[in-house]
Design a protein around this motif. Structure first.
Motif, PDB file in Angstrom:
ATOM      1  N   GLY A  69      12.497  40.456  36.085  1.00  0.00           N
ATOM      2  CA  GLY A  69      12.035  40.232  37.447  1.00  0.00           C
ATOM      3  C   GLY A  69      10.926  39.206  37.570  1.00  0.00           C
ATOM      4  O   GLY A  69      10.390  39.012  38.655  1.00  0.00           O
ATOM      5  N   GLY A  70      10.558  38.553  36.463  1.00  0.00           N
ATOM      6  CA  GLY A  70       9.537  37.519  36.534  1.00  0.00           C
ATOM      7  C   GLY A  70       8.182  37.948  36.012  1.00  0.00           C
ATOM      8  O   GLY A  70       7.301  37.111  35.828  1.00  0.00           O
ATOM      9  N   ASP A  71       7.991  39.231  35.764  1.00  0.00           N
ATOM     10  CA  ASP A  71       6.713  39.678  35.216  1.00  0.00           C
ATOM     11  C   ASP A  71       6.968  40.526  33.958  1.00  0.00           C
ATOM     12  O   ASP A  71       8.094  40.911  33.677  1.00  0.00           O
ATOM     13  N   LYS A  72       5.931  40.749  33.196  1.00  0.00           N
ATOM     14  CA  LYS A  72       6.007  41.529  31.947  1.00  0.00           C
ATOM     15  C   LYS A  72       7.032  40.952  30.973  1.00  0.00           C
ATOM     16  O   LYS A  72       7.849  41.662  30.382  1.00  0.00           O
ATOM     17  N   TYR A  73       6.978  39.628  30.792  1.00  0.00           N
ATOM     18  CA  TYR A  73       7.937  38.947  29.921  1.00  0.00           C
ATOM     19  C   TYR A  73       7.899  39.488  28.496  1.00  0.00           C
ATOM     20  O   TYR A  73       8.957  39.675  27.880  1.00  0.00           O
ATOM     21  N   GLU A  74       6.715  39.708  27.938  1.00  0.00           N
ATOM     22  CA  GLU A  74       6.602  40.172  26.553  1.00  0.00           C
ATOM     23  C   GLU A  74       7.374  41.466  26.343  1.00  0.00           C
ATOM     24  O   GLU A  74       8.142  41.594  25.389  1.00  0.00           O
ATOM     25  N   PHE A  75       7.187  42.439  27.225  1.00  0.00           N
ATOM     26  CA  PHE A  75       7.900  43.711  27.118  1.00  0.00           C
ATOM     27  C   PHE A  75       9.404  43.497  27.255  1.00  0.00           C
ATOM     28  O   PHE A  75      10.206  44.026  26.485  1.00  0.00           O
ATOM     29  N   TRP A  76       9.805  42.694  28.238  1.00  0.00           N
ATOM     30  CA  TRP A  76      11.217  42.425  28.480  1.00  0.00           C
ATOM     31  C   TRP A  76      11.866  41.768  27.268  1.00  0.00           C
ATOM     32  O   TRP A  76      12.954  42.165  26.848  1.00  0.00           O
ATOM     33  N   SER A  77      11.193  40.775  26.677  1.00  0.00           N
ATOM     34  CA  SER A  77      11.789  40.061  25.548  1.00  0.00           C
ATOM     35  C   SER A  77      11.931  40.965  24.322  1.00  0.00           C
ATOM     36  O   SER A  77      12.926  40.886  23.603  1.00  0.00           O
TER      37      SER A  77
END
Length: 89
Positions: free
Chosen positions: A18-26
C-alpha cells in the motif's frame, strides 16, 4: 473457504503493498516466495535462451544446464514456477 491472514493452516498469499512499511512488506514477500521454493526464480528470472532450447538434443540441453546453472529444471518446470509466482502476487 479462503483463509484469513494469520489464521494458520492456509496457503500464504502475498500482501498488497500500500505504499508504506516497505521493509516489512519486502521481508514478508521474500518469506512467502522462499516457502514455495520460488525465491531463486524471483531473484534470477527466466533466461529466454533456456526457453528457446526446447527443441535441442538431450546432450545439448545438459551442456546448457551445466553452463547456465539451471540444473535439472525443465522448461515446463520453469514455466510452472513462474505461473505459481504470478499467482501468489
Amino acid at each position: 473457504m479462503a483463509s484469513e491472514p494469520g489464521s494458520g493452516g492456509g496457503e500464504l498469499r502475498a500482501p498488497i503493498f500500500g505504499g508504506d512499511k516497505y521493509e516489512f512488506w519486502s521481508i514478508r514477500m521474500k518469506t512467502i516466495f522462499k516457502s514455495h521454493g520460488l525465491w531463486e526464480l524471483v531473484e534470477k528470472g527466466i533466461d529466454c535462451s533456456d526457453l528457446k532450447g526446447a527443441g535441442e538434443s538431450d546432450e545439448k540441453k545438459k551442456e546448457k544446464e551445466e553452463s547456465t546453472g539451471v540444473g535439472k529444471m525443465t522448461v515446463t518446470e520453469l514455466l510452472m514456477k513462474d505461473a505459481k509466482a504470478l499467482d501468489l502476487i
